[in-house]
Design an enzyme around this catalytic site. Sequence first.
Site, PDB file in Angstrom:
ATOM      1  N   HIS A 138      51.302  32.945  43.066  1.00 22.03           N
ATOM      2  CA  HIS A 138      51.604  31.514  42.943  1.00 22.03           C
ATOM      3  C   HIS A 138      52.483  31.057  44.110  1.00 22.03           C
ATOM      4  O   HIS A 138      53.098  31.871  44.801  1.00 22.03           O
ATOM      5  CB  HIS A 138      52.341  31.228  41.623  1.00 22.03           C
ATOM      6  CG  HIS A 138      53.729  31.804  41.587  1.00 22.03           C
ATOM      7  ND1 HIS A 138      53.976  33.149  41.458  1.00 22.03           N
ATOM      8  CD2 HIS A 138      54.945  31.214  41.708  1.00 22.03           C
ATOM      9  CE1 HIS A 138      55.279  33.368  41.485  1.00 22.03           C
ATOM     10  NE2 HIS A 138      55.904  32.206  41.645  1.00 22.03           N
ATOM     11  N   ASP A 140      55.710  28.320  44.481  1.00 22.22           N
ATOM     12  CA  ASP A 140      56.639  27.735  43.511  1.00 22.22           C
ATOM     13  C   ASP A 140      56.387  26.244  43.247  1.00 22.22           C
ATOM     14  O   ASP A 140      56.348  25.433  44.180  1.00 22.22           O
ATOM     15  CB  ASP A 140      58.092  27.890  43.998  1.00 22.22           C
ATOM     16  CG  ASP A 140      58.533  29.343  44.005  1.00 22.22           C
ATOM     17  OD1 ASP A 140      58.086  30.110  43.144  1.00 22.22           O
ATOM     18  OD2 ASP A 140      59.329  29.696  44.897  1.00 22.22           O
ATOM     19  N   HIS A 287      53.594  34.179  46.371  1.00 25.09           N
ATOM     20  CA  HIS A 287      54.243  35.439  46.030  1.00 25.09           C
ATOM     21  C   HIS A 287      53.867  35.854  44.615  1.00 25.09           C
ATOM     22  O   HIS A 287      53.312  35.064  43.842  1.00 25.09           O
ATOM     23  CB  HIS A 287      55.762  35.369  46.222  1.00 25.09           C
ATOM     24  CG  HIS A 287      56.437  34.264  45.479  1.00 25.09           C
ATOM     25  ND1 HIS A 287      56.375  32.950  45.872  1.00 25.09           N
ATOM     26  CD2 HIS A 287      57.187  34.276  44.352  1.00 25.09           C
ATOM     27  CE1 HIS A 287      57.056  32.201  45.031  1.00 25.09           C
ATOM     28  NE2 HIS A 287      57.554  32.980  44.096  1.00 25.09           N
TER      29      HIS A 287
HETATM   30  C1  SIN Z   1      59.610  34.041  41.497  1.00 27.33           C
HETATM   31  O1  SIN Z   1      58.458  33.725  41.289  1.00 27.33           O
HETATM   32  O2  SIN Z   1      60.381  33.330  42.141  1.00 27.33           O
HETATM   33  C2  SIN Z   1      60.122  35.375  41.010  1.00 27.33           C
HETATM   34  C3  SIN Z   1      59.840  36.430  42.015  1.00 27.33           C
HETATM   35  C4  SIN Z   1      60.422  37.754  41.621  1.00 27.33           C
HETATM   36  O3  SIN Z   1      61.136  37.852  40.621  1.00 27.33           O
HETATM   37  O4  SIN Z   1      60.166  38.732  42.327  1.00 27.33           O
END
Ligand code: SIN
Length: 312
Positions: A138, A140, A287
Amino acid sequence: MDQFALNAIKARNCRQRPDYKLIKVTQINPSIGAEVEGIDLSQPLTADQFAEINVALNEHHVLCFREQKLSDEDHKRFGRMFGKLHSHPYHAAKAKAIASGDTATAAKITMGGAGDDPEILYIKADETSTNVAGEGWHTDVTCDAEPPMGSMLYITQVPGGGGGATMFLNMELAYETLSPTMKTFLEGLTAIHNGGKPYTGNYGVPVPAGGWPESEHPVVIRHPGSGRKVLFVNYGFTIRIPQLAPHESDALLNMLFQHCATMQELHCRVQWTPNTLTLWDNRCTQHHAVWDYFPAKRFGQRVSILGARPTA
Ligand code: SIN
């Protein structure tokens, strides 16, 4: 890898890299990610240090700063250097539930850890977790009309037995590795991004009064800093391409999600050590938090920076 991808990756990986005077930048791999040394984020940064960090961010899109001892205020000060801080929709949803006396719903909005400070999102997992924030590819909060331009995650506790990495993906390169015909087809298309897909669909957070944010963004945007084109759809939030029939939209989005998720040449993996802050550019990355450590604990906090409306 096909010839389109080979050409795009070679062009990117062979380009001249910038020089730095104040920081040491070591790339994680040529496509995405770098480790940055020579910066203490608990101290205010000089304009020159900040300028070099910006150059490195534009170049690598994901920057790790290790062995940082940060207060909430240090974390937010670094965020504010990039712009106004973003407040996650969980905070608004929780505030609405409290204002309407719906304490049961307010109590449920802890996934991702909506605490009292609207500029901080806690990220925590332990033996009671049934899911973790960001578990899936995704970008953010693209359900917002002005999604965050970047986020900085500060992980203070890593799982004792290893694991708990975050994978990142270069969305400029995801665009560049498509065929010219596909790139032409995507021009002019838009996509709907809906907060209900992850927040209620995946995490089971009750729908707040007035619903979760939903926004329409171009499928291909231009990064405001680099001027480069970026593929701007993500599995986490993107639900539909309104210019296509539903089955066409599903097929195209699934193809693009697969292209991003399966082409490992576009990815890097950040292995966390305690007190690492990782900053990413949300306008050209995705990410994925890897939850491979259950039932161990992992803890941290995220600050995000408000961005502008994405434009084609
Ligand atoms: C997020 O999506 O910001 C969390 C990423 C993570 O906890 O590694």
